[in-house]
Design an enzyme around this catalytic site. Structure first.
Site, PDB file in Angstrom:
ATOM      1  N   TYR A  55      -6.112  10.942 -12.341  1.00  0.00           N
ATOM      2  CA  TYR A  55      -7.379  10.362 -11.869  1.00  0.00           C
ATOM      3  C   TYR A  55      -8.510  10.601 -12.873  1.00  0.00           C
ATOM      4  CZ  TYR A  55      -5.043   9.188  -7.591  1.00  0.00           C
ATOM      5  OH  TYR A  55      -4.177   8.634  -6.693  1.00  0.00           O
ATOM      6  N   VAL A  94     -10.695   1.443  -6.034  1.00  0.00           N
ATOM      7  CA  VAL A  94     -11.441   2.714  -6.132  1.00  0.00           C
ATOM      8  C   VAL A  94     -12.376   2.694  -7.337  1.00  0.00           C
ATOM      9  CG1 VAL A  94      -9.724   4.060  -4.888  1.00  0.00           C
ATOM     10  CG2 VAL A  94      -9.482   3.794  -7.376  1.00  0.00           C
ATOM     11  N   HIS A 110     -10.043   2.675   0.334  1.00  0.00           N
ATOM     12  CA  HIS A 110      -9.130   3.636  -0.316  1.00  0.00           C
ATOM     13  C   HIS A 110      -9.888   4.693  -1.094  1.00  0.00           C
ATOM     14  CE1 HIS A 110      -5.552   0.593  -0.181  1.00  0.00           C
ATOM     15  NE2 HIS A 110      -5.823   1.133   0.978  1.00  0.00           N
ATOM     16  N   CYS A 140     -20.507  23.608  -0.905  1.00  0.00           N
ATOM     17  CA  CYS A 140     -20.168  24.940  -0.350  1.00  0.00           C
ATOM     18  C   CYS A 140     -19.832  25.957  -1.437  1.00  0.00           C
ATOM     19  CB  CYS A 140     -18.975  24.797   0.611  1.00  0.00           C
ATOM     20  SG  CYS A 140     -17.409  24.490  -0.226  1.00  0.00           S
ATOM     21  N   SER A 179      -1.985  -8.124  -3.679  1.00  0.00           N
ATOM     22  CA  SER A 179      -0.589  -8.581  -3.548  1.00  0.00           C
ATOM     23  C   SER A 179      -0.132  -8.586  -2.097  1.00  0.00           C
ATOM     24  CB  SER A 179       0.340  -7.646  -4.346  1.00  0.00           C
ATOM     25  OG  SER A 179       0.224  -6.318  -3.809  1.00  0.00           O
ATOM     26  N   GLU A 204      -1.687 -15.637  -8.248  1.00  0.00           N
ATOM     27  CA  GLU A 204      -0.415 -16.291  -7.873  1.00  0.00           C
ATOM     28  C   GLU A 204      -0.155 -16.004  -6.406  1.00  0.00           C
ATOM     29  OE1 GLU A 204       1.761 -14.212 -10.774  1.00  0.00           O
ATOM     30  OE2 GLU A 204       1.827 -12.358  -9.647  1.00  0.00           O
TER      31      GLU A 204
END
Ligand code: APR
EC number: 2.3.1.286
Length: 236
Positions: A55, A94, A110, A140, A179, A204
């Site tokens: 990520y 994202v 997401h 925190c 998709s 497509e």
């Protein structure tokens, strides 16, 4: 007559022409990484550094000046700004390209690459560049407790109640650049098709193309601006 209530769903295909890979195209992300290695809670528990690295690399891409909103993101942002009725953009993506284009009535179901979530207090905050075990939660102060604020396989998508309400009342559902492989997003068209008009804009045919009243195939940067121009000409 009131303008139609619109729900728009986008997937990775809308960001492809901005230079971001999709997931399931031949050059997609899942052609180079296994979902079970980088996109599940189990993977994070097993190899946190590998998952954070996956990520961190994708988040770093968003800081590349060459990666910008394209004409499709911008057209949806114009629709958001000028549509006189109810409208909700639900993205599976994202990346932050819809946000940077200016869409406001927007849900990231997401999660968001640019944000981190604290495992201790659940607080969500802007990700401080790369996430490492040294990263400290700004809420925190717990060190090493930040995970990507991205929904992994096996986790619940975000804001599903708000999304369900919008789907319940919509007159028009438009699916762009996805998709139709991942639920619950892939099931949205089934939820609405008996009472709303449904349109697919995709490079497509997707797995669910046959479920739509109409499916237009081509690049999002061509199809989406034309769709928005037509809607605004008729209703705004
Ligand atoms: N314009 C329009 N559509 C495009 C373009 C383009 N330029 N390029 C590709 N597409 C289409 C592809 O044909 C494909 O149908 O975009 C779709 C991308 O599909 P996926 O790669 O499966 O991406 P997506 O549908 O967003 O995946 C859904 O799966 O891996 C998870 O969480 C991840 O949100 C993601 C979810």
């Amino acid at each position: 007559m009131a303008p139609p209530k619109i729900v728009i769903l986008t997937g990775a295909g809308i960001s492809r022409e901005s230079g971001l890979h999709t997931f399931r195209d031949p050059d997609g992300i899942w052609a180079r990484h296994r979902i079970e290695d980088v996109a599940t809670p189990e993977a994070f528990a097993r190899t946190p550094a590998l998952v954070q690295g996956f990520y961190n690399a994708r988040r770093a891409q968003l800081r590349d000046p060459a990666i910008r909103p394209n004409a499709a993101h911008e057209a949806l942002a114009e629709l958001d700004a000028r549509w006189p009725g109810e409208l909700l953009l639900v993205t599976q993506n994202v990346d932050d390209l819809h946000d940077r284009a200016g869409s406001r009535r927007l849900i990231h179901m997401h999660g968001e690459l640019a944000k981190a979530r604290c495992l201790r207090c659940e607080g969500v905050s802007p990700a401080p560049g790369d996430l490492t075990p040294a990263s400290t939660c700004p809420d925190c102060d717990a060190a090493g407790s930040l995970r990507p604020h991205v929904v992994w396989f096996g986790e619940m998508p975000l804001e599903m109640e708000r999304i369900g309400q919008a789907l319940e009342g919509c007159d028009l559902f438009v699916s762009i650049g996805t998709s139709g492989a991942v639920y619950p997003a892939a099931g949205f068209v089934r939820e609405v098709r008996h009472r709303a008009d449904t349109l697919e804009l995709n490079l497509e045919p997707s797995e669910g193309s046959h479920l739509f009243d109409e499916a237009r195939h081509g690049p999002a940067t061509q199809l989406v601006p034309a769709f928005v121009r037509d809607m605004l000409a008729r209703w705004a």
